[in-house]
Design an enzyme around this catalytic site. Structure first.
Site, mmCIF file in Angstrom:
data_model
loop_
_atom_site.group_PDB
_atom_site.id
_atom_site.type_symbol
_atom_site.label_atom_id
_atom_site.label_comp_id
_atom_site.label_asym_id
_atom_site.label_seq_id
_atom_site.Cartn_x
_atom_site.Cartn_y
_atom_site.Cartn_z
ATOM 1 N N ASP A 1 0.751 -1.278 0.039
ATOM 2 C CA ASP A 1 0.038 0.008 0.102
ATOM 3 C C ASP A 1 0.927 1.127 0.014
ATOM 4 O O ASP A 1 1.483 1.607 1.063
ATOM 5 C CB ASP A 1 -0.931 -0.005 1.423
ATOM 6 C CG ASP A 1 -1.751 1.166 1.541
ATOM 7 O OD1 ASP A 1 -2.124 1.891 0.089
ATOM 8 O OD2 ASP A 1 -2.268 1.485 2.334
ATOM 9 N N ASP B 1 -2.434 5.772 -5.748
ATOM 10 C CA ASP B 1 -2.425 4.832 -4.556
ATOM 11 C C ASP B 1 -2.543 3.402 -5.010
ATOM 12 O O ASP B 1 -3.666 3.029 -5.481
ATOM 13 C CB ASP B 1 -3.442 5.373 -3.758
ATOM 14 C CG ASP B 1 -3.692 4.846 -2.417
ATOM 15 O OD1 ASP B 1 -2.647 3.911 -2.135
ATOM 16 O OD2 ASP B 1 -4.605 5.031 -1.715
#
Length: 505
Positions: A120, A325
């Site tokens: 992430d 992201d």
């Protein structure tokens, strides 16, 4: 046309992938590891499970959307170089049932234990389930068998060391009873009641050089001993840990650079088949597209500026910010950017737009029906012009819809956002993305993630032709170029991934 999705249990499974590793290596080079999707063939082979949750099911998309909302609540150079990756290899896997996110097998401690962690870029801390009072310790396979997950224990690792409250990494010193006590951490996620908390520890992360020599390198890192997971972490999200790749000093890329093991950069490749790559110390290539980061010192993220949108032949000068992201499944846009792309796209589509009915809560607003036996359809090419003038062609912004094994329609994979703009994983497919923190730029180059040959995303000036493939094997996406499929249409719901936490922005 009635689109309906059968309910299927979402996660049952997965990870016997702890055994996914076994190679090893080290140095100041580039470290990488493979990234895989749960529905990729490597993952299915490792797990020995074929009857996986249906990738395009209603529940699948509903969960993914939910996961995305959770994550959005996170506290948002060529030449000689060492490139490192995880000692199990540089492959990463996109695991759909856990949120259409990319995972890698990492090993930590002495003796080494393997963990399948979510990757992430929207968060920073690397944490593992550890000495748990509340965490997922096993998953249930389709046949009801419990699959035990590895749980990290500092006392079981000879290289583990407690991080004290006087450490520069300790951000919650006010919770410390004394300066020589262990440093606590707590991360709150946007999802209701979702958090990870515990104490910080030091240990070794086992890496190898991402080259033919495969030299081993044990890097000392700070990680979270996650004693208490709550909310979505207990119902499928990141059940075996989360590896933050953000910009702050506590992230793994930052620590590797600070220790002089790699340059301050890393790259991730996002393959159309769900298999990718990650390499620490990789700044990308001299012929890549690039754009500068917009950095806020209070909350640094991989934020960039888009200056122009081109959909087919429609060009609009429209400047807006967006965060790249990897922890968000789909792309989220708000305001003028969302309206410009979706309306321009819609005006150029020949197929009939699907009319949502009651109970259809799929987050995509722009979905289209294919007629029976339709063998081809065309969609406009989407191009984002980045600050600096380089073009970022979205190789395939669609999600195919299937009725059984038959192509029934497709959706534009953009979700309307109420706040921040996010370029999610679906817009990164077909690219190797370099997060170059040395030069503060985002770089991108088309890639199939297996070699340096650009992917075949034939870009025409205006339109791109698609041939819908029969979904003979619902979980096999290796030959489908139209994005992750929505299966068994009937009630459109969006499974925001069982990874409600990976996308923390």
């Amino acid at each position: 046309m009635a689109w309906s999705f059968s309910r299927s249990s979402l996660y049952r499974l997965l990870f016997l992938v702890m055994s996914l590793a076994s190679q090893r290596c080290y140095g100041f080079r580039t470290f990488g590891f493979d990234v895989h999707h749960r529905y990729s063939d490597p993952i299915k082979g490792i797990l020995g499970v074929q009857d996986l949750p249906e990738k395009g099911s209603r529940e699948y998309y509903v969960a993914m959307s939910h996961r995305d909302r959770i994550f959005r609540g996170r506290g948002l150079a060529d030449g000689d170089r060492t490139v490192l990756t995880f000692d199990g290899g540089n492959k990463t896997y996109r695991l759909n049932s856990f949120g259409y996110l990319y995972y890698a097998n990492v090993s930590v401690g002495t003796p080494a234990l393997s963990f399948l962690v979510a990757l992430d870029t929207g968060s920073d801390l690397f944490w593992l389930p550890c000495n748990c009072t509340s965490c997922v310790q096993s998953l249930q396979s389709e046949n009801g068998q419990d699959i035990k997950l590895n749980i990290y224990g500092p006392d079981a690792s000879s290289t583990s060391k407690k991080v004290l409250c006087n450490s520069t990494f300790c951000e919650q010193q006010t919770r410390c009873p004394s300066s020589d006590s262990g440093c606590p951490y707590q991360i709150q996620y946007l999802s209701n009641g979702t958090s990870s908390s515990g104490v910080l520890v030091e240990d070794v992360l086992h890496l190898i050089t991402d080259d033919n020599q495969k030299k081993e390198d044990d890097a000392r890192i700070t990680l979270g001993c996650g004693q208490i997971q709550t909310g979505s972490f207990l119902s499928g999200a990141a059940p075996n840990g989360l590896l933050g790749l953000g910009m702050r000093s506590i992230s793994v890329p930052s620590m590797l650079a600070r220790e002089g093991l790699t340059s301050n950069s890393f790259s991730m490749c996002f393959g159309a088949d769900g298999v990718g790559r990650i390499r620490f110390g990789d700044n990308g290539s001299s012929d890549q597209g690039k754009t500068p980061f917009n950095i806020r010192s209070s909350q640094p993220t991989y934020n960039i500026s888009i200056t122009q949108i081109i959909v087919g032949g429609n060009t609009a000068a429209l400047e807006f910010y967006a965060i790249f992201d990897t922890g968000t499944s789909f792309t989220y846009l708000n305001g003028p950017a969302y309206t410009q792309i979706t309306t321009s796209f819609d005006s150029l589509i020949k197929e009939n737009r699907h009319s949502s009915g009651s109970g259809e809560d799929l987050p995509f607003e722009y979905c289209y029906e294919l007629s029976s036996n339709q063998t081809k359809f065309e969609v406009p090419v989407l191009n984002l012009t980045m600050k600096g003038g380089d073009n970022y062609y979205v190789t395939d912004p669609l999600l195919m819809i299937y009725d059984g094994d038959v192509p029934a329609g497709y959706c534009l994979g953009i979700v309307k956002s109420d706040d921040v703009n996010i370029i999610g994983q679906n817009f990164m497919t077909g690219y190797s993305i370099a997060f170059d923190r040395d030069n503060m730029i985002l770089g991108w180059k088309e890639s199939n993630c297996y070699d340096d040959v650009p992917s075949n995303s034939s870009k025409s000036p205006t339109n791109k032709s698609h041939t819908p493939a029969l979904a003979a094997n619902p979980e096999d996406t290796s030959n489908q170029s139209n994005g992750p499929p929505i299966r068994n249409p009937s009630t459109f719901t969006f499974m925001a991934v069982l990874f409600p936490l990976l996308a923390i922005v």
